[in-house]
Design an enzyme around this catalytic site. Structure first.
Site, PDB file in Angstrom:
ATOM      1  N   TYR A 311       0.857  -1.180   0.000  1.00 28.97           N
ATOM      2  CA  TYR A 311       0.000   0.000   0.000  1.00 28.97           C
ATOM      3  C   TYR A 311       0.897   1.234   0.000  1.00 28.97           C
ATOM      4  O   TYR A 311       1.713   1.417   0.902  1.00 28.97           O
ATOM      5  CB  TYR A 311      -0.895   0.011   1.254  1.00 28.97           C
ATOM      6  CG  TYR A 311      -1.848  -1.159   1.327  1.00 28.97           C
ATOM      7  CD1 TYR A 311      -3.137  -1.066   0.824  1.00 28.97           C
ATOM      8  CD2 TYR A 311      -1.434  -2.362   1.894  1.00 28.97           C
ATOM      9  CE1 TYR A 311      -4.009  -2.141   0.893  1.00 28.97           C
ATOM     10  CE2 TYR A 311      -2.298  -3.446   1.960  1.00 28.97           C
ATOM     11  CZ  TYR A 311      -3.581  -3.329   1.460  1.00 28.97           C
ATOM     12  OH  TYR A 311      -4.446  -4.398   1.522  1.00 28.97           O
ATOM     13  N   HIS A 322      -6.747   0.519  -2.129  1.00 31.27           N
ATOM     14  CA  HIS A 322      -6.290  -0.737  -2.721  1.00 31.27           C
ATOM     15  C   HIS A 322      -4.761  -0.768  -2.759  1.00 31.27           C
ATOM     16  O   HIS A 322      -4.106   0.257  -2.946  1.00 31.27           O
ATOM     17  CB  HIS A 322      -6.835  -0.898  -4.141  1.00 31.27           C
ATOM     18  CG  HIS A 322      -8.308  -1.176  -4.180  1.00 31.27           C
ATOM     19  ND1 HIS A 322      -8.844  -2.379  -3.784  1.00 31.27           N
ATOM     20  CD2 HIS A 322      -9.349  -0.402  -4.558  1.00 31.27           C
ATOM     21  CE1 HIS A 322     -10.165  -2.339  -3.916  1.00 31.27           C
ATOM     22  NE2 HIS A 322     -10.494  -1.146  -4.393  1.00 31.27           N
ATOM     23  N   LYS A 353      -2.740  -4.616 -10.190  1.00 26.17           N
ATOM     24  CA  LYS A 353      -1.528  -4.326  -9.440  1.00 26.17           C
ATOM     25  C   LYS A 353      -0.313  -4.496 -10.346  1.00 26.17           C
ATOM     26  O   LYS A 353      -0.379  -5.149 -11.386  1.00 26.17           O
ATOM     27  CB  LYS A 353      -1.402  -5.247  -8.216  1.00 26.17           C
ATOM     28  CG  LYS A 353      -2.608  -5.198  -7.278  1.00 26.17           C
ATOM     29  CD  LYS A 353      -2.415  -6.045  -6.069  1.00 26.17           C
ATOM     30  CE  LYS A 353      -3.731  -6.295  -5.334  1.00 26.17           C
ATOM     31  NZ  LYS A 353      -4.540  -5.125  -5.104  1.00 26.17           N
TER      32      LYS A 353
END
Length: 376
Positions: A311, A322, A353
């Site tokens: 994070y 997220h 990601k």
């Protein structure tokens, strides 16, 4: 028009410079309008019919043996085989590179094979494992600008992680389909150089009462400072609990114990980690500390098949966004199989990601590498 293969290049005369180099960016100009082509360029021109054949002077045979030149015609003197496209591919072994070269040409790019003193290739690039330099659309080898540096690999080839970074890996699978991976050897992760490991939320507490239990550290105080503000651990009574002990992973526990935050023996936590994971635990701990030192928050990446999820923007647990990255830890000499790399990158992309690899010795510097699919 024919070319002549000798010394690892194909030389073409006549008006070759105007036809192939000046007009379409093939090869390297020589004197008297001649050019020399790398084998993959010659293969592409043979496949298009721009070259009729290549005379293989590097494999000249005696006249008496000319008829025995396997599968090849001979020139007028019977001394050198004349190769068509199929025979040329067999002779040069350029099949994988040809697949990538043709695909990029079909996409509208000019590109040059990486050879010493070739257009667009500097000395540093020539010394690497890169196969092609690709120019921006509308530009060519006569322009001092490179869009991509391409490395070609088959799907079963092992690829050293140390050879990646600032290069596009072009993988040719067993069906001949292509996948391109952009690799970055210096991905931005938090703020490098933040050595105190602290975020904007303030100073960590000290000597928090804790026990080393099973494969985790359980602490009994400072939940607001550790969990709510810094996202260490999870509530032992469940994520919806508002109070109670925290359970820390062995990596979190070792990191905090080494800094005097939790009241357990740091050597005992590390020893247990090594019993569970072997030397890999030291690499994970080193990576965890480096991520915290950069001001980001690493948490377990188990559910995504990685070591950590990261994070980058964190104020408190209630405003948790997220995670941005998945991090997999490896040794400095790690080598990828393209199939495994594809699985990691596909999973990371599927959950929005970035896939990052942390290549580190237990107590050494970390080489960071990010990998993502790209469409040239």
């Amino acid at each position: 028009m024919d070319g002549t293969l000798a010394d690892g290049v194909v030389r073409v005369g006549g008006d070759a410079r105007q036809r192939f180099y000046d007009a379409r960016g093939y090869g390297r100009p020589l004197d008297r309008n001649r050019i020399e082509l790398a084998p993959v360029e010659a293969a592409h021109l043979l496949s298009r019919g721009d070259l009729d054949a290549v005379v293989d002077e590097s494999a000249a045979v005696d006249t008496d043996d000319a008829e025995a030149a396997a599968g090849s015609d001979s020139d007028a003197d019977g001394d050198a085989p004349t190769l068509d496209f199929r025979e040329f591919l067999v002779r040069t072994g350029a099949t994988l590179r040809f697949a990538v070269y043709k695909d990029l040409r079909d996409r509208g790019f000019y590109l040059s094979p990486v050879r010493e003193e070739w257009p667009g290739v500097d000395a540093a690039t020539a010394a690497t494992a890169i196969d092609f330099v690709v120019y921006p659309r509308g530009k060519g080898p006569w322009d001092d600008e490179v869009a991509y540096r391409i490395r070609v690999a088959g799907e079963r080839e092992r690829i050293s992680a140390a050879s990646l970074g600032d290069v596009v890996l072009a993988v040719v699978d067993e069906d001949g389909d292509l996948t391109y991976f952009e690799t970055d050897g210096d991905p931005a992760i938090g703020e490098a150089g933040n050595e105190d490991g602290e975020s904007a939320s303030g100073t960590l507490p000290s000597t928090v009462d804790a026990d080393l239990l099973d494969d985790r550290v359980v602490c009994y105080g400072a939940a607001e400072d550790l969990y709510e503000r810094r996202f260490y651990g999870q509530r032992l009574l469940g994520r919806n609990a508002d109070s109670g002990p925290l359970q820390l992973s062995l990596v979190e526990g070792a990191y905090l114990a080494q800094r005097g935050v939790v009241d357990v023996d740091p050597d005992a936590v590390v020893a247990l980690g090594r019993d569970v994971e072997g030397e890999r635990f030291d690499r994970r701990l080193r990576t965890y500390a480096a991520l915290r030192d950069r001001g980001v928050v690493p948490k377990s990446g188990f559910k995504f098949g990685a070591d950590f999820r990261v994070y980058e923007e964190f104020t408190d647990v209630d405003s948790l966004s997220h995670s941005t990255d998945l991090v997999r830890v490896g040794a400095p000499d790690h080598a990828f199989y393209p199939r495994d790399l594809s699985l990691d990158v596909r999973l990371a992309g599927g959950v929005r990601k970035r896939m990052v690899f942390a290549l580190t010795a237990a107590n050494g510097e970390i080489d960071w590498l990010s990998v993502a699919r790209v469409t040239p």
